[in-house]
Design an enzyme around this catalytic site. Structure first.
Site, PDB file in Angstrom:
ATOM      1  N   VAL A  34     -54.423  70.015  98.286  1.00  0.00           N
ATOM      2  CA  VAL A  34     -53.165  69.923  97.533  1.00  0.00           C
ATOM      3  C   VAL A  34     -52.465  68.578  97.705  1.00  0.00           C
ATOM      4  O   VAL A  34     -51.320  68.418  97.311  1.00  0.00           O
ATOM      5  CB  VAL A  34     -52.196  71.070  97.909  1.00  0.00           C
ATOM      6  CG1 VAL A  34     -52.782  72.404  97.492  1.00  0.00           C
ATOM      7  CG2 VAL A  34     -51.877  71.069  99.396  1.00  0.00           C
ATOM      8  N   LYS A  35     -53.142  67.605  98.268  1.00  0.00           N
ATOM      9  CA  LYS A  35     -52.502  66.311  98.452  1.00  0.00           C
ATOM     10  C   LYS A  35     -52.696  65.419  97.223  1.00  0.00           C
ATOM     11  O   LYS A  35     -53.442  65.734  96.321  1.00  0.00           O
ATOM     12  CB  LYS A  35     -53.060  65.644  99.715  1.00  0.00           C
ATOM     13  CG  LYS A  35     -52.719  66.403 101.022  1.00  0.00           C
ATOM     14  CD  LYS A  35     -51.229  66.627 101.209  1.00  0.00           C
ATOM     15  CE  LYS A  35     -50.827  66.878 102.658  1.00  0.00           C
ATOM     16  NZ  LYS A  35     -51.076  68.254 103.146  1.00  0.00           N
ATOM     17  N   MET A  36     -51.980  64.290  97.267  1.00  0.00           N
ATOM     18  CA  MET A  36     -51.935  63.362  96.130  1.00  0.00           C
ATOM     19  C   MET A  36     -53.326  62.938  95.643  1.00  0.00           C
ATOM     20  O   MET A  36     -53.576  62.844  94.454  1.00  0.00           O
ATOM     21  CB  MET A  36     -51.156  62.132  96.606  1.00  0.00           C
ATOM     22  CG  MET A  36     -50.927  61.093  95.583  1.00  0.00           C
ATOM     23  SD  MET A  36     -49.518  61.529  94.582  1.00  0.00           S
ATOM     24  CE  MET A  36     -49.949  60.633  93.124  1.00  0.00           C
TER      25      MET A  36
END
Ligand SMILES: *Cc1c(COP(=O)(O)O)cnc(C)c1O
Length: 406
Positions: free
Chosen positions: A185-187
């Site tokens: 779910v990170k950039m």
């Protein structure tokens, strides 16, 4: 925020390069891998993109923090000052190296309050670890000054703020070391992965060995000939994971542009409500804009707005961290009771349990009024308008009811 929204042909191509050779490991097998070195290539891209001298990929953001702390010589008896608003990984890493987490208040930047850091410094303090939460930054000038003054290590947990900058420097490259997470779910994502960035060669050499069983990587073509100058662990990233990240990092500028535009549009809609204020950002131009974080006048109003968003089925993507199990001290009973599967040193246990009785009212006063809206890369202008107007309607309804009862 999430790069997974743009998973496509580019990621598949990079992964397929690895599948073609079947060499899934990042080290060794020089012949059969036919020149495919995805982890090395991604490390080079990270140095170039974020402007740091060294980058060591590892298996997660938590592993990156753990490796960074070990590389910086942080361990038994050392205190690390970190914020009460963060992801659990931040204190997990501290405990994993045997050091003492000292959680302190955040301010309206949603990150470390420099005055709270000063108050927490003792003769055992070794490191200050700001966590650049929700896409934006801590007050780095103040924290750099404190660390210089007291000769402390500065380790940036930039796991949530990939691509954000502070006065022109990328977050994660300002301190002695900094970390990103590339979880799903990170950039930008590798599925699972993380990196330790540093401008210090000693930190790089230590993380390189620590994350691969202490290998010094000087044995040439024979991994078995590597020496182990110190004890390490296995926090390696695989070539498959690195391949995904390599496709993602090339899309980062596009992600940031989309995110900043979408964030700005939503902000304009919410800003029409005079009772709403926004998170203080020490360098507005550097905000990665992965979240729009906003405040209501009181905790009661905020709770009522959250309840109404939920009742209307539009709470998704709006995070009320104050009562969130994973991000704020209020719900960390496992930490406050020092519940571990194995024995902690009694002194460490006492220090950890101290958090149960600690006063976090200053943080409560901030977090109790804060909602962070996650910014999707995929929103159309029309969708942002609809979403923003729905939120405005809910907020105005609650504010009006409040006036009636007041
Ligand atoms: C995601 C995250 C981490 C840890 O990352 P993982 O890759 O999930 O282990 C650490 N700190 C913060 C602030 C995070 O958001």
């Amino acid at each position: 925020m999430p790069g997974f929204e743009f998973f496509g042909a580019e990621e598949r191509k990079e992964v397929n390069d690895v599948l073609e050779t079947g060499i899934l490991m990042r080290y060794g097998f020089d012949g059969p891998r036919k020149g495919i070195w995805k982890a090395k290539e991604l490390e080079e891209a990270i140095c170039e993109t974020f402007g740091c001298k060294h980058a060591q990929l590892v298996s997660s953001g938590t592993a990156a923090l753990t490796a960074a702390m070990s590389a910086l010589g942080i361990g038994y008896g050392d205190e690390i000052i970190l914020p009460a608003f963060t992801f659990v990984a931040s204190f997990e890493a501290v405990l994993s190296v045997g050091a003492i987490p000292v959680l302190v208040d955040v301010d309206d930047t949603l990150t470390l309050n420099p005055a709270a850091v000063r108050n927490a410094i003792t003769s055992k303090t070794k490191c200050v670890m700001p966590v650049h939460m929700c896409g934006s930054m801590a007050d780095m000038d103040a924290l750099v000054a404190i660390c210089k003054e007291h000769n402390l290590i500065l380790l940036e947990d930039a796991c949530q703020s990939i691509g954000a900058t502070y006065k022109g420097k990328k977050l994660g490259t300002i301190g002695d070391a900094g970390t990103f997470s590339f979880d799903f779910v990170k950039m930008i994502t590798c599925a699972e992965g993380g990196v330790v960035m540093s401008n210090r060669e000693d930190v790089y050499i230590n993380t390189d060995g620590y994350s691969d069983h202490g290998h010094d990587h000087k044995g040439g073509l024979d991994r078995g000939a590597d020496l182990h100058p110190f004890i390490g662990y296995n926090f390696r990233i695989s070539e498959l994971h690195a391949a995904v990240g390599l496709a993602q990092i090339k899309k980062l500028d596009n992600f940031l542009n989309l995110q900043r535009n979408n964030n700005k549009m939503l902000r304009q809609i919410l800003a029409a409500i005079p009772e709403i204020s926004f998170r203080r950002v020490p360098d507005e131009a550097g905000d990665s804009c992965s979240f729009l974080s906003w405040f209501l006048p009181t905790e009661a109003i905020t709770k009522a707005v959250v309840a109404e968003l939920k009742a209307q089925g539009i709470l998704a993507g709006n995070f009320y961290w104050f009562v969130n199990n994973w991000h704020y001290i209020s719900k960390w009973d496992h930490l406050k009771n020092a519940i571990t599967l194995n024995h902690l040193h009694p002194d460490l246990k006492t220090a950890v349990m101290h958090h149960a009785n600690k006063d976090f009212s200053a943080s409560d006063a901030v977090m109790g009024r804060c909602i962070s809206t996650a910014i999707s890369l995929l929103w159309t202008p029309e969708q942002i308008k609809v979403k923003g107007e729905q939120m405005v309607t809910v907020i105005n309804k609650v504010l009006k009811a409040q006036q009636v009862t007041a």
